[in-house]
Design a protein around this motif. Structure first.
Motif, short mmCIF file in Angstrom:
data_model
loop_
_atom_site.label_atom_id
_atom_site.label_comp_id
_atom_site.label_asym_id
_atom_site.label_seq_id
_atom_site.Cartn_x
_atom_site.Cartn_y
_atom_site.Cartn_z
N ALA A 745 -58.81 -8.19 5.92
CA ALA A 745 -57.64 -7.24 5.23
C ALA A 745 -57.66 -5.98 5.95
O ALA A 745 -58.69 -5.19 6.34
CB ALA A 745 -58.25 -6.90 3.97
N ARG A 746 -56.46 -5.56 6.52
CA ARG A 746 -56.61 -4.47 7.47
C ARG A 746 -55.19 -3.64 7.23
O ARG A 746 -54.04 -4.28 6.87
CB ARG A 746 -56.86 -4.55 8.87
N SER A 747 -55.08 -2.42 7.88
CA SER A 747 -54.14 -1.65 7.77
C SER A 747 -54.66 -0.59 8.79
O SER A 747 -55.60 -0.83 9.59
CB SER A 747 -53.60 -0.89 6.43
N ASP A 748 -53.47 0.65 8.97
CA ASP A 748 -53.95 1.47 10.17
C ASP A 748 -55.22 2.60 9.83
O ASP A 748 -55.61 3.03 10.47
CB ASP A 748 -52.50 2.33 9.97
N SER A 749 -55.32 2.45 8.51
CA SER A 749 -56.50 3.29 7.96
C SER A 749 -57.70 2.38 7.46
O SER A 749 -58.52 3.12 7.09
CB SER A 749 -56.03 3.94 6.66
N PHE A 750 -57.59 1.14 7.62
CA PHE A 750 -58.90 0.42 7.12
C PHE A 750 -58.90 -0.93 7.57
O PHE A 750 -57.99 -1.41 7.91
CB PHE A 750 -59.13 0.29 5.38
N VAL A 751 -60.05 -1.25 7.68
CA VAL A 751 -60.18 -2.85 7.97
C VAL A 751 -61.48 -3.36 7.07
O VAL A 751 -62.46 -2.88 7.22
CB VAL A 751 -60.48 -3.16 9.60
N LEU A 767 -64.60 -0.80 6.77
CA LEU A 767 -64.49 0.32 7.61
C LEU A 767 -63.26 1.12 7.24
O LEU A 767 -62.32 0.39 6.93
CB LEU A 767 -64.49 0.20 8.99
N SER A 768 -63.15 2.32 6.95
CA SER A 768 -61.91 3.07 6.71
C SER A 768 -61.88 4.41 7.20
O SER A 768 -62.91 5.18 7.55
CB SER A 768 -61.57 3.01 5.30
N ARG A 769 -60.64 5.05 7.24
CA ARG A 769 -60.46 6.51 7.48
C ARG A 769 -60.73 7.33 6.26
O ARG A 769 -60.65 8.55 6.40
CB ARG A 769 -59.29 6.97 7.92
N HIS A 770 -60.85 6.64 5.06
CA HIS A 770 -61.18 7.39 4.04
C HIS A 770 -62.25 6.72 3.22
O HIS A 770 -62.80 5.53 3.54
CB HIS A 770 -59.85 7.44 2.75
N GLU A 771 -62.76 7.55 1.93
CA GLU A 771 -63.75 6.86 1.39
C GLU A 771 -63.37 5.72 0.45
O GLU A 771 -62.42 5.71 -0.13
CB GLU A 771 -64.49 7.90 0.29
N THR A 772 -64.02 4.60 0.49
CA THR A 772 -63.75 3.12 0.00
C THR A 772 -64.85 2.86 -0.90
O THR A 772 -66.12 3.04 -0.67
CB THR A 772 -63.54 1.96 0.86
N MET A 773 -64.72 2.78 -2.13
CA MET A 773 -65.61 2.44 -3.30
C MET A 773 -66.12 0.93 -3.13
O MET A 773 -65.05 0.17 -3.09
CB MET A 773 -65.17 2.91 -4.50
N LEU A 774 -67.22 0.84 -3.04
CA LEU A 774 -67.75 -0.66 -2.74
C LEU A 774 -68.74 -0.87 -3.98
O LEU A 774 -69.57 0.04 -4.47
CB LEU A 774 -68.62 -0.85 -1.56
#
Length: 866
Positions: A745-751, A767-774
């Motif tokens: 799953a990907r976009s310009d700001s995360f994968v 991985l992302s450019r902003h905090e991702t809650m896991l």
């Protein structure tokens, strides 16, 4: 089955009760009968049962990375050592030991090197910890003898902590002090430390002095005490008072960068207190003038008469469980066994006792100069026992290069996670805590038993046995024919009393005739233990006499010195290093315990808000510290608790737990000229923000070798990652080689990426450019069973579950209570640590988190007021 033993962490020396459960697990509790801890344990001690697994253990001897039998490995080591000694002499070989060794192990190693190989090139990581304190005691008292005990701390009127964050580094002793202060409100506590640490929680006064200026502070106090000392009370008295005479209150305040009134208040409290104890440790010892700082502290206790009686005395807190035991057996390169030195009388005495004509006659190389001699090729063989110098020594990159160059490196080790092990030609698998049998000595001179309670796994052996076996192959079999560690202890005890007659402080000859059964049942006891003191000795110096030839105590003239490290335009900040609450040394034991990785999961750099603003650094920015010797990565923490112009970074992370966070790679190999102890507390550095917009987490079924472009930190579950650019090509190559199917799953700001082998999850990357809650719990659990449901796979790809409320970091490791839960309880009305404890359980076990609970309460109340 229940066994009483001793904790293997700091020098407090806590008693531990281990109970083996029917399911094979063990339960660990504090020993209420042990005088050191009276039933208390810190979170590291309480988690000892979680360190007993065999993951990451070295379980068989190895030669050049290949498993070998003990006979083959010992023969190879002895043969190569003998050849080097034959060609280049005994000075071409060295041992480097550890405060993690038991006294019996230490004694055997020291005897082999100094007594039979004939070189004093055996030093220890205690050189990095306590050697300045040793010099201070020997110069003042005539012996390396801590005069007081833990009860003195509880009964004193004034307790001064200097260069000691005891709340984190010696938690159980700190809790004893906190409890005593709560019961005796008139007791005053003063903390002298550049940082505002957790220890300040109970302080009546915090003196945030300029780093390295402690000697000036205590010289000022000695100057005020000068008029009350009768003439000729101490040797060196006039010289010491003359050296202190120029240190007026105003000069001291300016030198230490302290408010004049605060300094005057401390001086008044010390002078007027009937009883005072000064606790000091690494902040004093780890200095290019650490020995003088120790003597500046001892001077004021001698001059004021605050020594040799209850509630009084200078008290160095030992860093390791057996740092003092190592000093007793002569584990430092500039001493011989049992407090003997390199004088003709002691050399001859030791030769008579050991029956050897090969006794070393001159001091050997101390730790820093030892590894420098290895680097230059002068020392051609080194045997490293139970320590990790590739991480813990200053200028650690140069240490690594020295080990690469060394023709023969032998390592006795427990863990495969030791960076030093990678340089070993021959590896000896040593026994760990719970498997080995012997004694240790804590900070108050108390000898306690470490007892085995689990079978030794694989081919592991006790260190004393390894030394004895190698000694026999070198031709010294008769002197190393012990069959049991009690026999080693008995010999050590006999030597302590041999031709002593009270001239040496260390004497445990009263224990020399113990049978194996009596030794095994030995209760904790403080030395000296002699025929005249069969139950031990609680306090020294009660007669006012020491161990110099005329038995007089000495004042030492101290000329305060600034740190060798000085900031420049290129390196404008001063770095301090030290410990954190839940980790130990280089994490080879504590780093494998998930709950001990929760409180401080990443290496951090503490920075004052003014410096952060100037450098464009925000909270949790990834930063790079650089010195002329190396660099390290950490995450910024911004706080007014740090002085402006100065930084702090923990010293624990090694190459197994981080790609580049070894703080000792930055530290210069500058040492105290008397003690050889490195100046680890002051390093000139520069700080830069690292451009790493990609942050995230990696989980994997197996260990992975990550690309150099990715910065990583090992966590309890998986790795934290940071990168300047997005690159998943290495996973695609790995997946192609292994036959994995990739789900993206990907976009310009995360994968987000999952790697599957059929229904079995192999790898998960977020991985992302902003905090991702896991939902880490769900992600980790997905590695345990096949995942066939497409909806479950998509949920996993999204991060494991529905949007999670941030849990926040763990504050109370004992009870697993998060910062988020604590702040919520405070908002609901829990405005004291006791109320939080009743509601959540935090702070009710070891108590180490109580200072942090108070800080969170204060912060919440301040925010609410605004």
């Amino acid at each position: 089955m229940t066994v009483k033993t001793t904790c293997p962490y700091c020098g407090v020396g806590c008693g531990v009760v281990v109970t083996q459960n029917p399911n094979g697990s063990v339960s660990v509790a504090g020993d209420a009968d042990h005088p050191a801890n009276l039933g208390r344990l810190c979170v590291k001690g309480a988690a000892l049962g979680e360190t007993l697994g065999l993951a990451g253990r070295l379980l068989a001897p190895e030669i050049d990375g290949q498993i070998a039998s003990w006979d083959r490995a010992l023969d190879a080591a002895a043969g190569q050592l003998a050849e080097i000694i034959h060609q280049h002499g005994p000075q071409a070989v060295a041992f480097y030991a550890s405060g993690q060794l038991l006294t019996e192990d230490y004694y055997a190693a020291n005897k082999l090197m100094k007594g039979f190989i004939g070189s004093a090139n055996i030093d220890t990581n205690s050189r990095l910890c306590m050697s300045s304190a040793v010099v201070g005691y020997k110069r003042a008292l005539g012996a390396d003898a801590v005069p007081g005990n833990y009860q003195d701390i509880e009964t004193s009127d004034l307790v001064v902590l200097v260069g000691s964050n005891a709340a984190w580094a010696h938690p159980v002793l700190y809790q004893r002090l906190a409890a005593a202060k709560a019961q005796r409100p008139a007791m005053k506590v003063v903390v002298i430390d550049p940082r505002h640490t957790a220890t300040c929680d109970i302080a009546d006064l915090h003196l945030a002095l300029k780093p390295g200026t402690d000697a000036g502070l205590f010289n000022g106090l000695l100057n005020l005490l000068a008029q009350q000392i009768p003439p000729d009370t101490f040797d060196g008295q006039q010289r010491a008072l003359d050296a202190a005479a120029a240190w007026t209150l105003d000069r001291c305040a300016a030198f230490c960068d302290l408010p004049r009134d605060d300094l005057a208040r401390f001086y008044h409290w010390f002078i007027s207190a009937d009883r005072a104890v000064t606790l000091y440790t690494m902040g004093i010892n780890q200095s290019s003038s650490g020995s003088d700082k120790c003597n500046a502290i001892i001077n004021v206790h001698l001059a004021s008469g605050k020594f040799g009686r209850e509630g009084c005395g200078p008290f160095s807190l030992t860093g390791q469980p057996n740092a003092m035991g190592g000093r007793e057996v002569g584990g430092l390169a500039n001493q011989l066994a049992c407090h003997m030195g390199f004088n003709p009388q002691d050399i001859a005495r030791l030769g008579r006792f050991w029956g050897s004509e090969r006794i070393a006659e001159t001091p050997g190389l101390m730790a820093v100069e030892l590894f420098e001699a290895i680097y230059r090729g002068e020392v051609k063989a080194v045997w490293i026992m139970g320590t990790n110098p590739a991480v813990s020594l200053p200028d650690s990159d140069r240490v690594r290069e020295a080990l690469r160059r060394c023709p023969l490196v032998i390592v006795s080790e427990v863990s495969t996670h030791s960076d030093t092990l990678a340089f070993a030609d021959i590896r000896f698998p040593a026994q760990a805590w719970g498997e080995k049998n012997g004694t240790v000595t804590n900070s108050e001179r108390r000898i306690s038993r470490q007892r085995a309670f689990v079978p030794a796994p694989g081919e592991t052996r006790p260190d004393w046995w390894i030394v004895a076996q190698l000694a026999q192959r070198l031709g010294f079999g008769e002197a190393f024919s012990w069959l049991h560690p009690a026999e080693v202890f008995s010999e050590h005890a006999r030597l302590s009393g041999f031709e002593n007659h009270g001239g040496r402080a260390f004497d445990i000859s009263g224990l020399a005739s113990l049978s194996i059964e009596q030794w095994d049942n030995l209760a904790p006891i403080q030395w000296p233990v002699t025929a005249n003191a069969p139950r031990g000795t609680a306090r020294l110096l009660e007669t006012g006499q020491g161990w110099h030839p005329l038995r007089r105590l000495q004042l030492i003239a101290v000329e305060p010195q600034n740190a060798q490290a000085q900031t420049t335009a290129h390196y404008p900040l001063l770095l301090n290093t030290g410990r954190i609450r839940d980790q130990w040394h280089t994490m080879t034991r504590t780093g494998m315990v998930p709950r001990l990785m929760q409180h401080q999961p990443l290496p951090w750099v503490l920075i004052h808000p003014d410096d952060a603003s100037h450098l464009g650094i925000g909270e949790q920015s990834l930063v790079r510290l650089t010195s002329p010797r190396g660099w390290a990565l950490g995450y910024a923490r911004i706080s007014v608790e740090q002085r402006s112009g100065e930084l702090f970074m923990p010293m624990h992370w090694n190459n197994h737990f981080a790609s580049q966070s070894r703080v000792n790679a930055l530290v210069a190999s500058v040492v105290d000229p008397h003690s050889g102890q490195p100046e680890s507390k002051q390093t000139a550095v520069r700080l830069q923000r690292v451009n790493a917009p990609w942050r995230g987490s990696l989980f994997s079924r197996r260990a992975l070798e990550l690309p150099r472009s990715i910065m990583w930190w090992r966590q309890a579950a998986g790795w934290k990652l940071a990168a300047s650019t997005l690159d998943t090509g290495w996973i695609e190559i790995l997946a192609g080689r292994e036959g994995w199917q990739l789900q993206y799953a990907r976009s310009d700001s995360f994968v987000h990426l999952l790697a599957w082998q059929g229904a079995t999850l192999q790898l998960a990357l977020y991985l992302s450019r902003h905090e991702t809650m896991l939902d880490e719990q769900t992600i980790v659990a997905s590695f345990d069973a096949p995942v066939t449901d497409p909806a479950q796979r998509h949920q996993l790809l999204a991060g494991g579950g529905a949007q999670q409320t941030p849990r926040g970091r763990t504050v109370c490791s004992c009870m697993g209570v998060s910062e988020t839960a604590i702040c919520a309880a405070i908002a609901a009305g829990c405005d004291t640590p006791a109320a939080l404890g009743k509601q959540l359980g935090c702070g009710t076990q070891c108590g180490s988190c109580v200072p942090e609970l108070r800080a969170l309460i204060a912060s919440s109340l301040t925010k609410a007021a605004h």
